[in-house]
Write a protein that holds these residues in place. Structure first.
Motif, PDB file in Angstrom:
ATOM      1  N   PRO A   1       0.817  -1.213   0.000  1.00 27.13           N
ATOM      2  CA  PRO A   1       0.000   0.000   0.000  1.00 27.13           C
ATOM      3  C   PRO A   1       0.850   1.262   0.000  1.00 27.13           C
ATOM      4  CG  PRO A   1      -0.003  -1.019   2.173  1.00 27.13           C
ATOM      5  CD  PRO A   1       0.692  -1.975   1.255  1.00 27.13           C
ATOM      6  N   THR A   2       0.237   2.370  -0.369  1.00 33.89           N
ATOM      7  CA  THR A   2       0.918   3.665  -0.362  1.00 33.89           C
ATOM      8  C   THR A   2       1.467   3.968   1.031  1.00 33.89           C
ATOM      9  OG1 THR A   2      -0.540   4.504  -2.092  1.00 33.89           O
ATOM     10  CG2 THR A   2       0.622   6.139  -0.761  1.00 33.89           C
ATOM     11  N   GLY A   3       2.730   4.408   1.071  1.00 37.18           N
ATOM     12  CA  GLY A   3       3.342   4.775   2.338  1.00 37.18           C
ATOM     13  C   GLY A   3       3.971   3.626   3.098  1.00 37.18           C
TER      14      GLY A   3
ATOM     15  N   SER B   1       0.276  -1.833  -9.834  1.00 36.86           N
ATOM     16  CA  SER B   1      -0.530  -2.602 -10.774  1.00 36.86           C
ATOM     17  C   SER B   1      -0.227  -4.081 -10.621  1.00 36.86           C
ATOM     18  CB  SER B   1      -0.235  -2.154 -12.219  1.00 36.86           C
ATOM     19  OG  SER B   1      -0.842  -3.040 -13.143  1.00 36.86           O
ATOM     20  N   MET B   2      -1.157  -4.817 -10.029  1.00 38.61           N
ATOM     21  CA  MET B   2      -0.931  -6.238  -9.807  1.00 38.61           C
ATOM     22  C   MET B   2      -0.902  -7.009 -11.124  1.00 38.61           C
ATOM     23  SD  MET B   2      -0.488  -6.281  -6.575  1.00 38.61           S
ATOM     24  CE  MET B   2       0.102  -4.590  -6.699  1.00 38.61           C
ATOM     25  N   ASP B   3      -1.637  -6.535 -12.121  1.00 37.58           N
ATOM     26  CA  ASP B   3      -1.615  -7.216 -13.415  1.00 37.58           C
ATOM     27  C   ASP B   3      -0.279  -6.989 -14.121  1.00 37.58           C
ATOM     28  OD1 ASP B   3      -4.334  -8.466 -13.751  1.00 37.58           O
ATOM     29  OD2 ASP B   3      -4.922  -6.412 -13.300  1.00 37.58           O
ATOM     30  N   GLU B   4       0.326  -5.827 -13.930  1.00 34.40           N
ATOM     31  CA  GLU B   4       1.668  -5.580 -14.451  1.00 34.40           C
ATOM     32  C   GLU B   4       2.679  -6.488 -13.754  1.00 34.40           C
ATOM     33  OE1 GLU B   4       4.012  -1.521 -15.304  1.00 34.40           O
ATOM     34  OE2 GLU B   4       3.799  -1.910 -13.151  1.00 34.40           O
TER      35      GLU B   4
ATOM     36  N   LEU C   1       6.262  -8.380  -0.683  1.00 34.47           N
ATOM     37  CA  LEU C   1       5.099  -7.614  -0.243  1.00 34.47           C
ATOM     38  C   LEU C   1       5.451  -6.844   1.027  1.00 34.47           C
ATOM     39  CD1 LEU C   1       2.057  -6.887  -0.295  1.00 34.47           C
ATOM     40  CD2 LEU C   1       1.621  -9.073   0.866  1.00 34.47           C
ATOM     41  N   MET C   2       5.301  -5.512   0.974  1.00 34.38           N
ATOM     42  CA  MET C   2       5.634  -4.666   2.119  1.00 34.38           C
ATOM     43  C   MET C   2       4.388  -4.092   2.775  1.00 34.38           C
ATOM     44  SD  MET C   2       9.038  -2.452   1.081  1.00 34.38           S
ATOM     45  CE  MET C   2       9.272  -1.972   2.820  1.00 34.38           C
ATOM     46  N   ASN C   3       4.491  -3.879   4.081  1.00 36.10           N
ATOM     47  CA  ASN C   3       3.451  -3.170   4.817  1.00 36.10           C
ATOM     48  C   ASN C   3       4.077  -2.535   6.050  1.00 36.10           C
ATOM     49  OD1 ASN C   3       0.763  -2.306   5.251  1.00 36.10           O
ATOM     50  ND2 ASN C   3       0.472  -3.905   6.779  1.00 36.10           N
TER      51      ASN C   3
ATOM     52  N   SER D   1      -1.726 -15.903  -3.238  1.00 35.40           N
ATOM     53  CA  SER D   1      -2.657 -16.873  -2.644  1.00 35.40           C
ATOM     54  C   SER D   1      -3.169 -16.406  -1.287  1.00 35.40           C
ATOM     55  CB  SER D   1      -1.973 -18.239  -2.490  1.00 35.40           C
ATOM     56  OG  SER D   1      -0.899 -18.167  -1.568  1.00 35.40           O
ATOM     57  N   SER D   2      -2.544 -15.334  -0.737  1.00 35.98           N
ATOM     58  CA  SER D   2      -2.941 -14.815   0.583  1.00 35.98           C
ATOM     59  C   SER D   2      -4.042 -13.768   0.424  1.00 35.98           C
ATOM     60  CB  SER D   2      -1.730 -14.202   1.295  1.00 35.98           C
ATOM     61  OG  SER D   2      -0.680 -15.131   1.393  1.00 35.98           O
ATOM     62  N   GLU D   3      -5.260 -14.242   0.133  1.00 32.83           N
ATOM     63  CA  GLU D   3      -6.373 -13.325  -0.123  1.00 32.83           C
ATOM     64  C   GLU D   3      -6.661 -12.429   1.078  1.00 32.83           C
ATOM     65  OE1 GLU D   3      -9.669 -15.835  -1.248  1.00 32.83           O
ATOM     66  OE2 GLU D   3      -8.225 -17.258  -2.088  1.00 32.83           O
ATOM     67  N   GLU D   4      -6.595 -13.014   2.280  1.00 33.51           N
ATOM     68  CA  GLU D   4      -6.922 -12.258   3.489  1.00 33.51           C
ATOM     69  C   GLU D   4      -5.951 -11.096   3.705  1.00 33.51           C
ATOM     70  OE1 GLU D   4      -6.221 -15.454   3.403  1.00 33.51           O
ATOM     71  OE2 GLU D   4      -8.153 -16.473   3.697  1.00 33.51           O
ATOM     72  N   VAL D   5      -4.673 -11.353   3.405  1.00 30.10           N
ATOM     73  CA  VAL D   5      -3.657 -10.309   3.572  1.00 30.10           C
ATOM     74  C   VAL D   5      -3.959  -9.138   2.648  1.00 30.10           C
ATOM     75  CG1 VAL D   5      -1.210  -9.740   3.296  1.00 30.10           C
ATOM     76  CG2 VAL D   5      -1.885 -11.919   4.326  1.00 30.10           C
ATOM     77  N   PHE D   6      -4.311  -9.428   1.407  1.00 29.36           N
ATOM     78  CA  PHE D   6      -4.597  -8.365   0.440  1.00 29.36           C
ATOM     79  C   PHE D   6      -5.851  -7.592   0.834  1.00 29.36           C
ATOM     80  CE2 PHE D   6      -1.385 -10.412  -1.923  1.00 29.36           C
ATOM     81  CZ  PHE D   6      -0.926  -9.493  -2.866  1.00 29.36           C
ATOM     82  N   ASP D   7      -6.859  -8.295   1.313  1.00 30.39           N
ATOM     83  CA  ASP D   7      -8.074  -7.615   1.770  1.00 30.39           C
ATOM     84  C   ASP D   7      -7.766  -6.675   2.932  1.00 30.39           C
ATOM     85  OD1 ASP D   7      -9.643  -8.834  -0.095  1.00 30.39           O
ATOM     86  OD2 ASP D   7     -10.342 -10.438   1.227  1.00 30.39           O
ATOM     87  N   LYS D   8      -6.944  -7.141   3.851  1.00 30.40           N
ATOM     88  CA  LYS D   8      -6.608  -6.346   5.032  1.00 30.40           C
ATOM     89  C   LYS D   8      -5.881  -5.057   4.647  1.00 30.40           C
ATOM     90  CE  LYS D   8      -4.317  -6.735   9.544  1.00 30.40           C
ATOM     91  NZ  LYS D   8      -3.525  -7.629  10.437  1.00 30.40           N
ATOM     92  N   MET D   9      -5.010  -5.137   3.626  1.00 32.89           N
ATOM     93  CA  MET D   9      -4.246  -3.970   3.198  1.00 32.89           C
ATOM     94  C   MET D   9      -4.955  -3.179   2.101  1.00 32.89           C
ATOM     95  SD  MET D   9      -0.255  -5.079   3.321  1.00 32.89           S
ATOM     96  CE  MET D   9      -0.402  -6.430   2.177  1.00 32.89           C
ATOM     97  N   ARG D  10      -6.145  -3.625   1.736  1.00 31.75           N
ATOM     98  CA  ARG D  10      -6.944  -2.981   0.693  1.00 31.75           C
ATOM     99  C   ARG D  10      -6.193  -2.911  -0.631  1.00 31.75           C
ATOM    100  NH1 ARG D  10     -10.049   1.949   3.951  1.00 31.75           N
ATOM    101  NH2 ARG D  10     -11.057   0.583   5.496  1.00 31.75           N
TER     102      ARG D  10
END
Length: 298
Positions: A42-44, A204-207, A217-219, A234-243
């Motif tokens: 995510p940004t930042g 861009s995840m498709d890029e 993956l950073m957060n 494959s970590s759908e929950e992680v992506f949802d959490k970070m929007r």
């Protein structure tokens, strides 16, 4: 074999002031020679700060960054030599164009790095070819070009110095889909045909799916996952959490699974996605044939 090794790297902006901000926290990461590594988050989250360490724009404190076996934080390390080996392309690099001609802008780096006159001409010609810039553009003003062409001129100005590592911060930001896809293809060709190691920061995840061999993956300043695109996405929950949005192919498979289809959701590329859907659909049809005497349910 690693060409870059980052160990326990931390960085704080405006340290010891009321505006102190931790940009990275104990980051350890390797970049293998010849690979394409994508850094997402995510940004930042600290992506841009991290890559600025790779050619010495920010010095590691604490932590170490080792490029080709040399610790760039040690005294006596030549930043000029480092920046020749590790070329950094900022977001919206076309804002840094300043010469009167396209050729002049692309030649600036090689000239500063001590290339001979013949080497400069050869480097400019090759960089223009790599970035799909016609030779007829060489005498034009870079400011007379389209946005996508200006972006490619700016990147050509970095690769003209023939770095072994190319670091790109959001290279397709602001480009239309066609220009973005064309630029991505050119970066892939640099990696595959010239053997240039690529580190790319992207939203861009498709890029990322198209270009990356491996993803970090950073957060909140830390790397929370690293691996192949299939592993990380494959970590759908992680992506949802970070929007963060999954690639379109992954999102489609997740949606189909939620509707009851027994698809695997760790397939990232579009061709693999299509094959998975066809395979599952075929299996359902075969099952229906056996249950309903040849009648296929719609």
């Amino acid at each position: 074999m690693s060409i870059i090794e980052i160990n326990n790297l931390s960085y704080v902006y405006m340290k010891a002031t009321p505006y102190e901000s931790q940009a990275s926290k104990n980051v350890s990461l390797s970049v293998e020679k010849g690979e394409v590594l994508a850094i997402i988050g995510p940004t930042g989250c600290g992506k841009s700060t991290l890559v600025k360490h790779l050619n010495g724009l920010i010095k590691p404190e604490p932590g170490t960054v080792i490029v080709d076996g040399s610790d760039i934080g040690e005294k006596g390390v030549s930043l000029k030599d480092l920046r020749r080996r590790v070329g950094l392309v900022f977001q919206y690099p076309e804002y840094q164009l300043f010469e009167e001609t396209v050729a002049g802008d692309i030649a600036f780096g090689p000239e500063k790095f001590g290339f001979s006159e013949d080497e400069v001409k050869s480097a400019v010609r090759e960089a223009m070819e790599e970035m799909g810039l016609d030779a007829s553009m060489s005498k034009r003003s870079p400011f007379s070009l389209s946005g996508g062409e200006m972006r490619r001129v700016a990147i050509a100005g970095v690769i003209a110095s023939r770095p072994s590592v190319l670091v790109l911060d959001e290279p397709s930001a602001g480009l239309d889909p066609v220009s973005a896809e064309r630029l991505t293809d050119m970066i892939i060709n640099l990696n595959r045909k010239k053997g240039v190691t690529v580190v790319i920061v992207s939203h861009s995840m498709d890029e990322v799916i198209k270009i990356a061999d491996r993803i970090a993956l950073m957060n909140e300043g830390s790397i929370i996952a690293s691996g192949t695109p299939e592993d990380v996405f494959s970590s759908e929950e992680v992506f949802d959490k970070m929007r963060l949005f999954l690639p379109q192919s992954c999102s489609l498979l997740v949606a189909l699974k939620e509707r009851g289809l027994p698809v695997r959701t760790n397939i990232c590329d579009s061709d693999g996605c299509v094959q998975e859907i066809l395979a599952v659909r075929s299996g359902i049809k075969h099952a229906d044939n056996g249950a309903d005497n040849g009648k296929v349910k719609k």
